[in-house]
Scaffold this motif. Sequence first.
Motif, short mmCIF file in Angstrom:
data_model
loop_
_atom_site.label_atom_id
_atom_site.label_comp_id
_atom_site.label_asym_id
_atom_site.label_seq_id
_atom_site.Cartn_x
_atom_site.Cartn_y
_atom_site.Cartn_z
N GLU A 36 8.79 -9.13 -8.87
CA GLU A 36 8.47 -10.03 -7.77
C GLU A 36 8.56 -9.22 -6.48
O GLU A 36 9.63 -8.68 -6.16
CB GLU A 36 9.42 -11.22 -7.70
CG GLU A 36 9.10 -12.17 -6.56
CD GLU A 36 10.12 -13.29 -6.42
OE1 GLU A 36 9.91 -14.18 -5.57
OE2 GLU A 36 11.13 -13.27 -7.15
N LEU A 37 7.46 -9.11 -5.77
CA LEU A 37 7.44 -8.34 -4.53
C LEU A 37 7.95 -9.23 -3.40
O LEU A 37 7.30 -10.20 -3.01
CB LEU A 37 6.02 -7.85 -4.23
CG LEU A 37 5.85 -6.96 -3.00
CD1 LEU A 37 6.74 -5.72 -3.09
CD2 LEU A 37 4.39 -6.57 -2.82
N LEU A 38 9.14 -8.90 -2.88
CA LEU A 38 9.79 -9.73 -1.87
C LEU A 38 9.34 -9.39 -0.46
O LEU A 38 9.15 -10.28 0.37
CB LEU A 38 11.32 -9.58 -1.98
CG LEU A 38 11.95 -9.99 -3.30
CD1 LEU A 38 13.44 -9.71 -3.28
CD2 LEU A 38 11.69 -11.46 -3.60
N SER A 46 0.83 -1.20 0.00
CA SER A 46 0.00 0.00 0.00
C SER A 46 0.87 1.25 0.00
O SER A 46 2.07 1.21 0.28
CB SER A 46 -0.93 -0.01 1.22
OG SER A 46 -0.17 -0.17 2.40
N ALA A 47 0.25 2.37 -0.32
CA ALA A 47 0.98 3.64 -0.37
C ALA A 47 1.60 3.96 0.98
O ALA A 47 0.97 3.78 2.03
CB ALA A 47 0.05 4.76 -0.81
N GLY A 48 2.84 4.42 0.95
CA GLY A 48 3.51 4.79 2.19
C GLY A 48 4.44 3.72 2.74
O GLY A 48 4.97 3.89 3.83
N VAL A 49 4.64 2.61 2.00
CA VAL A 49 5.55 1.58 2.47
C VAL A 49 6.76 1.52 1.56
O VAL A 49 6.73 1.98 0.41
CB VAL A 49 4.88 0.18 2.52
CG1 VAL A 49 3.61 0.20 3.35
CG2 VAL A 49 4.59 -0.34 1.12
N TYR A 50 7.84 0.95 2.09
CA TYR A 50 9.00 0.61 1.27
C TYR A 50 8.77 -0.79 0.73
O TYR A 50 8.52 -1.73 1.50
CB TYR A 50 10.28 0.64 2.10
CG TYR A 50 11.05 1.94 2.01
CD1 TYR A 50 11.68 2.30 0.82
CD2 TYR A 50 11.17 2.78 3.11
CE1 TYR A 50 12.40 3.48 0.74
CE2 TYR A 50 11.88 3.96 3.03
CZ TYR A 50 12.49 4.31 1.85
OH TYR A 50 13.19 5.48 1.76
N ALA A 51 8.88 -0.95 -0.57
CA ALA A 51 8.72 -2.26 -1.19
C ALA A 51 10.08 -2.73 -1.72
O ALA A 51 10.79 -1.98 -2.39
CB ALA A 51 7.72 -2.19 -2.34
N THR A 52 10.44 -3.97 -1.40
CA THR A 52 11.65 -4.58 -1.94
C THR A 52 11.25 -5.46 -3.11
O THR A 52 10.44 -6.38 -2.96
CB THR A 52 12.38 -5.41 -0.87
OG1 THR A 52 12.69 -4.56 0.25
CG2 THR A 52 13.67 -5.99 -1.43
N VAL A 53 11.81 -5.16 -4.29
CA VAL A 53 11.35 -5.77 -5.54
C VAL A 53 12.51 -6.38 -6.30
O VAL A 53 13.55 -5.74 -6.48
CB VAL A 53 10.66 -4.71 -6.43
CG1 VAL A 53 10.14 -5.34 -7.73
CG2 VAL A 53 9.52 -4.03 -5.69
N ARG A 54 12.35 -7.62 -6.72
CA ARG A 54 13.26 -8.23 -7.69
C ARG A 54 12.62 -8.03 -9.06
O ARG A 54 11.42 -8.25 -9.22
CB ARG A 54 13.44 -9.71 -7.39
CG ARG A 54 14.41 -10.42 -8.33
CD ARG A 54 14.50 -11.90 -8.00
NE ARG A 54 15.22 -12.12 -6.76
CZ ARG A 54 14.81 -12.92 -5.78
NH1 ARG A 54 13.66 -13.55 -5.89
NH2 ARG A 54 15.54 -13.08 -4.69
#
Length: 216
Positions: free
Chosen positions: A165-167, A77-85
């Motif tokens: 890919e959302l890790l 969701s908006a406002g988070v840090y997403a770690t993405v491959r």
Amino acid sequence: PCSRLRLQKALLRISLLIATATKMRYGSLASASPPAVRRLVAWLAMTTPPTPLDLSGDGGCLMTTLREPLPTAARASAGVYATVRFRAALADGTVLHDSWEGEAPPLQVRVGAEPSDAALGWDLALPRMRVGQQVRLECGPSYAYGDAGAPPLIPPSSPVTFELELLSVRDLMSSHNPDEVDFVERYRELVATKERAKAGRATEGRATEGRATEGR
């Protein structure tokens, strides 16, 4: 005649089964059916290509799910840090980046950040994704690197295909990092400013409509 009738009935049952499986998207039907039916439903699920989701509404950014997440997985969701491959490739097959190969680390992006941390197509896709999900994004130039591109690696007006890919996700609202807290405050102010502007436009529109009505 009897054999033909039995064959027609069998074909009718199979047609109804396929139609029902498609309508129910396989899952609930498979869990409540005999083993033979479950095998047929599983085969249909494997052989039916997934339907892309038009994220942009104009066909410029299409998302196809390659791997489903768990239903309870956290959402980006908006406002988070997403770690993405991710993997990015041009239409001719030229690979621009591949986090699955070599030692390229995953990328961290702030979901909902303005200016964006990534391509516009990512901004549309990430809020719809959950941890563990893998998708393919087919992005036209407007949702990738624009008309200018990024020469010499990315030519102008280039469509780009991404695999994401959302890790993991990290909620910044509970962070004690000063930079992250500052980002959250700026994001909240940005949302509040947008809401005030939207409310102002709505009020102005109603006032203009009222004056037009009085003029008649």
